[in-house]
Design an enzyme around this catalytic site. Sequence first.
Site, PDB file in Angstrom:
ATOM      1  N   HIS A   1      -1.059  -2.645  -6.856  1.00  0.00           N
ATOM      2  CA  HIS A   1      -1.998  -2.014  -5.946  1.00  0.00           C
ATOM      3  C   HIS A   1      -3.268  -2.124  -5.931  1.00  0.00           C
ATOM      4  CE1 HIS A   1      -3.578   0.732  -2.427  1.00  0.00           C
ATOM      5  NE2 HIS A   1      -3.440  -0.660  -1.976  1.00  0.00           N
TER       6      HIS A   1
ATOM      7  N   ASN B   1      -3.996   5.444  -1.079  1.00  0.00           N
ATOM      8  CA  ASN B   1      -3.856   6.128   0.037  1.00  0.00           C
ATOM      9  C   ASN B   1      -2.735   7.489   0.797  1.00  0.00           C
ATOM     10  OD1 ASN B   1      -5.137   3.755   0.496  1.00  0.00           O
ATOM     11  ND2 ASN B   1      -2.967   2.667   0.591  1.00  0.00           N
TER      12      ASN B   1
ATOM     13  N   GLU C   1      -4.282   0.229  -8.769  1.00  0.00           N
ATOM     14  CA  GLU C   1      -3.379   1.118  -9.175  1.00  0.00           C
ATOM     15  C   GLU C   1      -1.939  -0.193 -10.106  1.00  0.00           C
ATOM     16  OE1 GLU C   1      -3.195   4.862  -6.440  1.00  0.00           O
ATOM     17  OE2 GLU C   1      -2.333   3.948  -5.400  1.00  0.00           O
TER      18      GLU C   1
ATOM     19  N   SER D   1       1.309  -1.109   0.072  1.00  0.00           N
ATOM     20  CA  SER D   1      -0.134   0.211   0.280  1.00  0.00           C
ATOM     21  C   SER D   1       1.311   1.522  -0.131  1.00  0.00           C
ATOM     22  CB  SER D   1      -0.919   0.704   1.118  1.00  0.00           C
ATOM     23  OG  SER D   1      -1.062  -1.317   2.130  1.00  0.00           O
TER      24      SER D   1
END
Length: 293
Positions: free
Chosen positions: A142, A192, A154, A121
């Site tokens: 991701h 994130n 991602e 992450s």
Amino acid sequence: MGITIRTVGVIGAGQMGSGIAHVCSLAGFDVRLHDISEERINTGLATINGNMARQVAKEVITDAARREALERIQPAPTYDDLGACDLVIEAATENEEVKRKIFTNLCPSLRPDAIVATNTSSISITRLAAATDRPEKFIGIHFMNPVPLMQLVELIRGIATEDPTYESAKEFISKLGKTATVSEDFPAFIVNRILLPMINEAIYTLYEGVGSVDAIDTAMRLGANHPMGPLQLADFIGLDTCLSIMQVLHEGLADSKYRPCPLLVKYVEAGWLGRKAKRGFYDYRGEKPVPTR
Ligand SMILES: NC(=O)c1ccc[n+]([C@@H]2O[C@H](COP(=O)([O-])OP(=O)(O)OC[C@H]3O[C@@H](n4cnc5c(N)ncnc54)[C@H](O)[C@@H]3O)[C@@H](O)[C@H]2O)c1
């Protein structure tokens, strides 16, 4: 052109690894699932079975599709069991040391043309790539939680990631029916980088007594139209993962605005890691989640 991916190895059979194995097998890929023990692999397989059964009940997939997909997933207790994989996605605990060790020990078991990916992450793709014998065949893929429901993936290239690796990963994501966005290799990437400071701020709001768990989550659900409150979302992600991402942002960007809230640290120290531990900002042991503050 990069290699065509047919067999996918997944390392870590937790929330994310089981979700990744789930969507890969339904999309027709052969899957090899690895974790630190056979028991953890079996728990992951049981989660996948349960989640697919729910999809059958909701008529998202047929029962035949569920059975065929489950047959495509093989347990892989050792790294040698991943030797036939075209792509291995690491989805183990969000800890750089753990991940580095996995890559160093895994690579000798793989084919030289196999792609290695991480579902991290927040940790630098370039740094993790350096723990492999193939930085040019290493990439960040991701997925979002829960993997079967979330549309986005991602893709993050490290400094050494070559075009064919990126092309293969992009084609793989599109075969899963998901949408890829490309992000540069900066701490926590796009989703994130934006989401976790919001969650951390919600925890500060609780810590400073501005509102209760219920008030904060209700405020953001009804006041900002978020489908889930930030504390509920934190429990869903896992508080250990949330803390780890904040630490990566704090250290990686050297800005005090990313300081992890002490209350988040305290919950993690208590082992109250959210839904997966049955306790976090809510207590999940009863029929309905009850706020813990
Ligand atoms: N939870 C989320 O919302 C989310 C979303 C996107 C990405 N991620 C990332 O996915 C990864 C996994 O997160 P998760 O939520 O599934 O965590 P989790 O705690 O549910 O699962 C982690 C799994 O990794 C296994 N593991 C630990 N060390 C290992 C090792 N050396 N070899 C093999 N397996 C090992 C553990 O036994 C566990 O089953 C992390 O990098 C996390 O940052 C999480």
